[in-house]
Design a protein around this motif. Structure first.
Motif, mmCIF file in Angstrom:
data_model
loop_
_atom_site.group_PDB
_atom_site.id
_atom_site.type_symbol
_atom_site.label_atom_id
_atom_site.label_comp_id
_atom_site.label_asym_id
_atom_site.label_seq_id
_atom_site.Cartn_x
_atom_site.Cartn_y
_atom_site.Cartn_z
ATOM 1 N N LEU A 257 0.829 -1.199 0.000
ATOM 2 C CA LEU A 257 0.000 0.000 0.000
ATOM 3 C C LEU A 257 0.871 1.260 0.000
ATOM 4 C CD1 LEU A 257 -2.725 -1.182 2.520
ATOM 5 C CD2 LEU A 257 -3.159 -0.475 0.159
ATOM 6 N N ASP A 258 1.914 1.235 0.796
ATOM 7 C CA ASP A 258 2.808 2.390 0.890
ATOM 8 C C ASP A 258 3.481 2.669 -0.461
ATOM 9 O OD1 ASP A 258 4.243 4.488 2.042
ATOM 10 O OD2 ASP A 258 5.833 3.182 2.768
ATOM 11 N N ALA A 259 3.801 1.625 -1.184
ATOM 12 C CA ALA A 259 4.520 1.775 -2.453
ATOM 13 C C ALA A 259 3.695 2.517 -3.507
ATOM 14 C CB ALA A 259 4.922 0.403 -2.986
ATOM 15 N N LEU A 260 2.367 2.583 -3.319
ATOM 16 C CA LEU A 260 1.513 3.257 -4.300
ATOM 17 C C LEU A 260 1.468 4.767 -4.085
ATOM 18 C CD1 LEU A 260 -1.435 0.708 -4.466
ATOM 19 C CD2 LEU A 260 0.460 0.980 -6.069
ATOM 20 N N HIS A 261 1.903 5.225 -2.910
ATOM 21 C CA HIS A 261 1.963 6.665 -2.620
ATOM 22 C C HIS A 261 0.615 7.342 -2.823
ATOM 23 C CE1 HIS A 261 6.284 6.217 -2.326
ATOM 24 N NE2 HIS A 261 6.321 5.693 -3.529
ATOM 25 N N LYS A 262 -0.429 6.707 -2.333
ATOM 26 C CA LYS A 262 -1.786 7.252 -2.403
ATOM 27 C C LYS A 262 -2.423 7.193 -1.021
ATOM 28 C CE LYS A 262 -2.693 5.498 -7.108
ATOM 29 N NZ LYS A 262 -3.606 4.619 -7.908
ATOM 30 N N PRO A 263 -3.467 7.979 -0.779
ATOM 31 C CA PRO A 263 -4.202 7.834 0.480
ATOM 32 C C PRO A 263 -4.705 6.403 0.625
ATOM 33 C CG PRO A 263 -4.871 9.837 -0.656
ATOM 34 C CD PRO A 263 -4.009 9.072 -1.623
ATOM 35 N N VAL A 264 -4.554 5.834 1.806
ATOM 36 C CA VAL A 264 -4.914 4.429 2.004
ATOM 37 C C VAL A 264 -6.398 4.338 2.338
ATOM 38 C CG1 VAL A 264 -4.487 2.334 3.333
ATOM 39 C CG2 VAL A 264 -2.581 3.829 2.697
ATOM 40 N N THR A 265 -7.167 3.991 1.335
ATOM 41 C CA THR A 265 -8.606 3.803 1.450
ATOM 42 C C THR A 265 -8.931 2.323 1.295
ATOM 43 O OG1 THR A 265 -8.938 4.039 -0.929
ATOM 44 C CG2 THR A 265 -8.971 6.066 0.403
ATOM 45 N N ARG A 266 -10.198 2.000 1.564
ATOM 46 C CA ARG A 266 -10.604 0.603 1.379
ATOM 47 C C ARG A 266 -10.533 0.217 -0.094
ATOM 48 N NH1 ARG A 266 -16.274 -1.894 3.539
ATOM 49 N NH2 ARG A 266 -17.089 -0.321 2.099
ATOM 50 N N ALA A 267 -10.847 1.157 -0.975
ATOM 51 C CA ALA A 267 -10.754 0.859 -2.412
ATOM 52 C C ALA A 267 -9.318 0.539 -2.804
ATOM 53 C CB ALA A 267 -11.279 2.047 -3.213
ATOM 54 N N LEU A 268 -8.356 1.297 -2.263
ATOM 55 C CA LEU A 268 -6.954 1.023 -2.568
ATOM 56 C C LEU A 268 -6.531 -0.314 -1.971
ATOM 57 C CD1 LEU A 268 -4.467 2.305 -3.952
ATOM 58 C CD2 LEU A 268 -3.753 3.060 -1.674
ATOM 59 N N ALA A 269 -7.016 -0.615 -0.779
ATOM 60 C CA ALA A 269 -6.694 -1.900 -0.159
ATOM 61 C C ALA A 269 -7.228 -3.051 -1.012
ATOM 62 C CB ALA A 269 -7.274 -1.964 1.243
ATOM 63 N N ARG A 270 -8.422 -2.860 -1.563
ATOM 64 C CA ARG A 270 -8.972 -3.913 -2.419
ATOM 65 C C ARG A 270 -8.136 -4.062 -3.680
ATOM 66 N NH1 ARG A 270 -15.172 -4.591 -4.760
ATOM 67 N NH2 ARG A 270 -14.808 -6.635 -5.700
ATOM 68 N N GLU A 271 -7.678 -2.952 -4.229
ATOM 69 C CA GLU A 271 -6.825 -3.012 -5.418
ATOM 70 C C GLU A 271 -5.564 -3.824 -5.140
ATOM 71 O OE1 GLU A 271 -4.108 0.112 -8.039
ATOM 72 O OE2 GLU A 271 -5.856 0.851 -6.956
ATOM 73 N N VAL A 272 -4.982 -3.641 -3.969
ATOM 74 C CA VAL A 272 -3.744 -4.335 -3.619
ATOM 75 C C VAL A 272 -4.011 -5.808 -3.305
ATOM 76 C CG1 VAL A 272 -1.982 -4.526 -1.818
ATOM 77 C CG2 VAL A 272 -2.474 -2.307 -2.861
ATOM 78 N N VAL A 273 -5.050 -6.070 -2.525
ATOM 79 C CA VAL A 273 -5.299 -7.436 -2.060
ATOM 80 C C VAL A 273 -5.916 -8.309 -3.135
ATOM 81 C CG1 VAL A 273 -6.614 -8.828 -0.412
ATOM 82 C CG2 VAL A 273 -5.469 -6.734 0.355
ATOM 83 N N GLU A 274 -6.849 -7.753 -3.879
ATOM 84 C CA GLU A 274 -7.598 -8.563 -4.841
ATOM 85 C C GLU A 274 -7.157 -8.329 -6.284
ATOM 86 O OE1 GLU A 274 -11.725 -7.868 -4.158
ATOM 87 O OE2 GLU A 274 -11.676 -8.680 -2.116
ATOM 88 N N GLY A 275 -6.263 -7.347 -6.500
ATOM 89 C CA GLY A 275 -5.776 -7.098 -7.849
ATOM 90 C C GLY A 275 -6.746 -6.355 -8.730
#
Length: 227
Positions: free
Chosen positions: A200-218
């Motif tokens: 998540l940190d590597a994306l340099h974006k605010p950590v939202t649930r949508a971003l978490a889903r992008e990372v976890v589920e692709g």
């Protein structure tokens, strides 16, 4: 190894019912409470040998370190234990992490030294000592007699604390629904918590649930609401 007869002053270790100040951040919950309680007033007998066991990432090594810091134990790691001078260990509390990686002779001598000199030996491993494969019959009997306290995979309270700590280390403040969402979707281990926060940190974006889903589920962040 040679051993001296124990003196009456050996092993006057501080005992307490709670974790020490140095253990700030270690969350006690149902998954680890038995091990925490067992170590809180141990060793209370001269010549004690104990093991804490559990799956990878459950916090057993960290708990062993907390105990070692509290009692001033010598910390040994796996096969490296064979390199230590036995004279430095007599009558002292010992922590042996990755204990199953130590060779049979080293394990045999460490247990005997502990029992002969009034020390204490805490072994940390995934399986209990009774399940280790060893060739020395005398070692087999000693391992079978070791008190083993299990730890389980992190529950929600412990895994949430791991995630919070990893986010804090990186100066990240995730939205309040991110950690509860991650708890239901990542492996229950310290390694998994560290990995998802790093990604998540590597994306340099605010950590939202949508971003978490992008990372976890692709999936790509779309702004839609997730259940």
């Amino acid at each position: 190894m040679t051993a001296r007869a124990p003196t009456p002053d050996q092993m006057r270790l501080p005992l307490q019912s709670d974790l020490p100040d140095g253990a700030d951040g270690f969350v006690v919950s149902a998954c680890n409470r038995a091990a925490v309680d067992a170590l809180a007033d141990w060793p209370n007998l001269i010549g004690g040998v104990m093991a804490i066991c559990g799956p990878a990432g459950c916090g057993k090594s960290r708990l062993g370190q907390i105990w070692a810091e509290r009692v001033g134990a010598v910390a040994l790691h796996g096969a490296e234990a064979a390199l230590i001078d036995p004279g430095e260990l007599e009558g002292r509390p010992l922590l042996l992490d990755r204990a199953m990686d130590a060779d049979d002779e080293t394990l045999f001598h460490l247990i005997n030294l502990t029992q002969a000199t009034g020390g204490a030996l805490l072994m940390v491993s995934r399986p209990a000592p009774s399940a280790w494969k060893v060739a020395l019959p005398d070692l087999r009997s000693r391992l079978d007699a070791v008190i083993s306290v299990p730890m389980e995979a992190p529950d929600d309270a412990v895994l949430a604390a791991m995630l919070e700590a990893r986010f804090a280390e990186r100066g990240i403040r995730p939205q309040k629904d991110v950690i509860p969402w991650l708890l239901r979707r990542i492996d229950r281990s310290a390694a998994a918590a560290a990995d998802v926060v790093e990604r998540l940190d590597a994306l340099h974006k605010p950590v939202t649930r949508a971003l978490a889903r992008e990372v976890v589920e692709g999936t790509e962040e779309s702004g839609e609401l997730f259940e």
